[in-house]
Design a protein around this motif. Sequence first.
Motif, short mmCIF file in Angstrom:
data_model
loop_
_atom_site.label_atom_id
_atom_site.label_comp_id
_atom_site.label_asym_id
_atom_site.label_seq_id
_atom_site.Cartn_x
_atom_site.Cartn_y
_atom_site.Cartn_z
N LEU A 2 0.81 -1.23 0.00
CA LEU A 2 0.00 0.00 0.00
C LEU A 2 0.84 1.27 0.00
N CYS B 164 0.39 5.71 4.16
CA CYS B 164 -0.91 6.38 4.19
C CYS B 164 -0.74 7.73 4.87
N ASP C 9 -6.23 9.88 6.46
CA ASP C 9 -6.72 8.98 5.43
C ASP C 9 -6.75 7.55 5.97
N LYS D 104 -6.62 3.12 4.54
CA LYS D 104 -6.46 2.15 3.46
C LYS D 104 -6.96 0.79 3.95
N LEU E 201 -14.55 3.30 3.13
CA LEU E 201 -13.90 2.06 2.71
C LEU E 201 -14.74 0.84 3.10
#
Length: 173
Positions: free
Chosen positions: A55, A58, A62, A64, A105
């Motif tokens: 990934l 981050c 934010d 992920k 998400l």
Amino acid sequence: MESAMKIDALQADITTLEVDAIVNAANQSLMGGGGVDGAIHRAAGKELKEACRALDGCETGDAKLTEGFKLPARYVIHAVGPVWSGGKRDEALKLASCYRRALELADSVDARSIAFPSISTGIYRFPIERAAEIAIQTVKETLPGTSVERVTFCCFSERDLAVYEALLNRSAR
């Protein structure tokens, strides 16, 4: 609040919760650390570290998404909260953004249930009362229109649980 949505708080080990997604209070590297971050990485197994490596970090505010691997939760949402600096560096906005992004998400994978730790209140020193207010308000504003039906604030300590319960009880009146 719509009857289909349920928001509660409990004191538990977030790595044991049987929910669709758990939120990790991650650091910017996403490679594990102390507190809840380290516990989630240990419980999920080495596959989580490999997924996080892909990934490429981050930004603060934010989040992920990865699989949950060996956790009961299908997904882990890695949210990077702000380090408390007295409230002068948009910490409140960045913390709210963590909760909003995590719910977005969760919705993207059609998650029905999600558990949040108290993001930024450990080694990042965000005052628990203010952090809990932001968490609850942001979740209540963001939840409608998502797939998420159940939100659990998973607290590490009895004191944190008391703060969340008091705020949830006050807002339910």
